[in-house]
Write a protein that holds these residues in place. Structure first.
Motif, PDB file in Angstrom:
ATOM      1  N   SER A 104      39.178  26.139  29.736  1.00 47.84           N
ATOM      2  CA  SER A 104      38.380  24.298  31.015  1.00 47.84           C
ATOM      3  C   SER A 104      40.001  25.410  32.071  1.00 47.84           C
ATOM      4  CB  SER A 104      40.021  23.303  30.588  1.00 47.84           C
ATOM      5  OG  SER A 104      40.103  23.029  31.676  1.00 47.84           O
ATOM      6  N   VAL A 105      38.791  25.431  33.470  1.00 46.36           N
ATOM      7  CA  VAL A 105      39.491  26.777  34.138  1.00 46.36           C
ATOM      8  C   VAL A 105      39.231  26.329  35.671  1.00 46.36           C
ATOM      9  CG1 VAL A 105      39.381  28.908  32.404  1.00 46.36           C
ATOM     10  CG2 VAL A 105      37.936  27.769  34.634  1.00 46.36           C
ATOM     11  N   THR A 106      40.133  26.520  36.035  1.00 48.34           N
ATOM     12  CA  THR A 106      39.660  27.197  37.813  1.00 48.34           C
ATOM     13  C   THR A 106      39.364  27.790  38.423  1.00 48.34           C
ATOM     14  OG1 THR A 106      42.183  27.088  37.998  1.00 48.34           O
ATOM     15  CG2 THR A 106      41.132  24.958  38.486  1.00 48.34           C
ATOM     16  N   ASP A 107      38.604  27.505  39.667  1.00 45.97           N
ATOM     17  CA  ASP A 107      37.774  28.499  40.258  1.00 45.97           C
ATOM     18  C   ASP A 107      39.177  29.651  40.722  1.00 45.97           C
ATOM     19  OD1 ASP A 107      35.220  27.124  40.075  1.00 45.97           O
ATOM     20  OD2 ASP A 107      35.813  26.463  42.244  1.00 45.97           O
ATOM     21  N   ASP A 108      40.309  29.754  40.638  1.00 48.66           N
ATOM     22  CA  ASP A 108      40.840  30.012  41.136  1.00 48.66           C
ATOM     23  C   ASP A 108      41.196  31.624  40.581  1.00 48.66           C
ATOM     24  OD1 ASP A 108      42.761  28.579  39.902  1.00 48.66           O
ATOM     25  OD2 ASP A 108      44.071  29.213  41.330  1.00 48.66           O
ATOM     26  N   VAL A 109      41.279  31.648  38.664  1.00 47.38           N
ATOM     27  CA  VAL A 109      41.487  32.209  38.096  1.00 47.38           C
ATOM     28  C   VAL A 109      40.099  33.280  37.783  1.00 47.38           C
ATOM     29  CG1 VAL A 109      43.555  30.787  36.816  1.00 47.38           C
ATOM     30  CG2 VAL A 109      40.675  31.033  35.984  1.00 47.38           C
ATOM     31  N   ILE A 110      38.959  32.825  38.312  1.00 45.32           N
ATOM     32  CA  ILE A 110      37.817  34.011  38.532  1.00 45.32           C
ATOM     33  C   ILE A 110      38.100  34.912  39.181  1.00 45.32           C
ATOM     34  CG2 ILE A 110      35.436  33.883  38.020  1.00 45.32           C
ATOM     35  CD1 ILE A 110      35.501  30.886  37.551  1.00 45.32           C
ATOM     36  N   GLN A 111      38.238  35.847  39.010  1.00 43.74           N
ATOM     37  CA  GLN A 111      37.792  36.980  39.560  1.00 43.74           C
ATOM     38  C   GLN A 111      36.214  37.701  39.865  1.00 43.74           C
ATOM     39  OE1 GLN A 111      41.357  38.401  40.855  1.00 43.74           O
ATOM     40  NE2 GLN A 111      41.576  36.934  39.649  1.00 43.74           N
ATOM     41  N   PRO A 112      36.747  38.012  40.734  1.00 45.57           N
ATOM     42  CA  PRO A 112      34.827  38.720  41.442  1.00 45.57           C
ATOM     43  C   PRO A 112      34.624  39.483  40.342  1.00 45.57           C
ATOM     44  CG  PRO A 112      36.415  39.425  43.143  1.00 45.57           C
ATOM     45  CD  PRO A 112      37.388  39.036  42.000  1.00 45.57           C
ATOM     46  N   THR A 113      33.335  40.313  40.318  1.00 47.30           N
ATOM     47  CA  THR A 113      33.048  41.273  39.951  1.00 47.30           C
ATOM     48  C   THR A 113      33.112  42.603  40.919  1.00 47.30           C
ATOM     49  OG1 THR A 113      31.301  40.425  38.752  1.00 47.30           O
ATOM     50  CG2 THR A 113      31.178  42.687  38.554  1.00 47.30           C
ATOM     51  N   PRO A 114      34.140  43.658  39.992  1.00 51.14           N
ATOM     52  CA  PRO A 114      34.183  44.726  40.703  1.00 51.14           C
ATOM     53  C   PRO A 114      33.518  45.504  40.776  1.00 51.14           C
ATOM     54  CG  PRO A 114      35.357  45.207  38.277  1.00 51.14           C
ATOM     55  CD  PRO A 114      34.131  43.406  38.361  1.00 51.14           C
ATOM     56  N   ASP A 115      33.904  46.137  42.654  1.00 53.43           N
ATOM     57  CA  ASP A 115      32.607  46.991  42.736  1.00 53.43           C
ATOM     58  C   ASP A 115      32.048  47.896  42.262  1.00 53.43           C
ATOM     59  OD1 ASP A 115      32.353  45.090  45.255  1.00 53.43           O
ATOM     60  OD2 ASP A 115      34.066  46.190  46.610  1.00 53.43           O
ATOM     61  N   VAL A 116      32.659  48.956  41.291  1.00 57.69           N
ATOM     62  CA  VAL A 116      32.212  49.481  40.702  1.00 57.69           C
ATOM     63  C   VAL A 116      31.308  49.311  39.585  1.00 57.69           C
ATOM     64  CG1 VAL A 116      34.725  50.830  41.190  1.00 57.69           C
ATOM     65  CG2 VAL A 116      34.577  49.296  38.846  1.00 57.69           C
ATOM     66  N   ALA A 117      30.818  47.775  39.507  1.00 50.21           N
ATOM     67  CA  ALA A 117      29.966  47.757  38.358  1.00 50.21           C
ATOM     68  C   ALA A 117      28.781  47.896  38.994  1.00 50.21           C
ATOM     69  CB  ALA A 117      30.085  46.492  37.842  1.00 50.21           C
ATOM     70  N   SER A 118      28.050  48.163  37.335  1.00 49.09           N
ATOM     71  CA  SER A 118      26.295  48.787  38.083  1.00 49.09           C
ATOM     72  C   SER A 118      25.822  47.362  38.489  1.00 49.09           C
ATOM     73  CB  SER A 118      25.553  49.318  36.379  1.00 49.09           C
ATOM     74  OG  SER A 118      25.369  47.856  35.840  1.00 49.09           O
ATOM     75  N   GLY A 119      24.731  48.010  39.287  1.00 48.88           N
ATOM     76  CA  GLY A 119      23.513  46.533  39.686  1.00 48.88           C
ATOM     77  C   GLY A 119      23.377  45.448  38.201  1.00 48.88           C
ATOM     78  N   ALA A 120      23.165  46.343  37.455  1.00 44.03           N
ATOM     79  CA  ALA A 120      22.941  45.855  35.959  1.00 44.03           C
ATOM     80  C   ALA A 120      24.293  44.708  35.910  1.00 44.03           C
ATOM     81  CB  ALA A 120      22.408  46.524  35.382  1.00 44.03           C
TER      82      ALA A 120
END
Length: 153
Positions: A104-120
């Motif tokens: 059970s989480v709130t939206d504020d604990v979800i971090q965005p996917t890092p920019d260094v991640a591949s397109g896939a």
């Protein structure tokens, strides 16, 4: 059983293992969790489609989530499970190694996917969250079966 007040909207996620990594999906997309059932292969299906099973009289396609995410294909055992999800109005089974937890989480604990991640990676991973010393990738189900995107457009 009362929950403490959260900042932002709380949501429940179901976490599971694929290979050595932890992933999760929104529990609202999950219809049921079943034990592994041998599947019938479909000729000409994409590599990530393991096959189909009979789910109470309906044909349920099984997606090997490891293969779909770019890992080595699963070699299912009795320990594997199928997470039956609703994707684009169609029931799809996701083959995973094990279901771990309900978070059970709130939206504020979800971090965005890092920019260094591949397109896939960005195609599937909607965000990351840390829980009990592990990183869990939040999977968006909308791109798991690309053919459904064409039908929905």
């Amino acid at each position: 059983m009362s929950q403490p007040a959260h900042h932002g909207s709380a949501r429940e996620l179901i976490s599971f293992r694929v290979g050595a990594q932890d992933f999760c999906v929104d529990i609202m997309a999950v219809r049921e969790i079943r034990g592994w059932t041998p599947a019938t292969a479909l000729p000409g299906a994409p590599d990530f489609v393991y096959g189909v099973i009979n789910l109470r009289g309906a044909v349920l396609p099984i997606v090997d989530l490891a293969s779909r995410l770019g890992f080595d294909a699963a070699d299912p055992t009795a320990k594997h499970v199928i997470i039956v999800t609703e994707i684009g109005g169609q029931a799809i089974g996701l083959l995973v190694e094990a279901v771990s937890d309900i978070l059970s989480v709130t939206d504020d604990v979800i971090q965005p996917t890092p920019d260094v991640a591949s397109g896939a990676a960005k195609t599937f991973v909607r965000g990351l969250l840390a829980s009990e010393g592990r990183m869990i990738s939040l999977i968006g189900l909308d791109n798991i079966v690309p053919e459904l995107n064409l039908e929905a457009a």
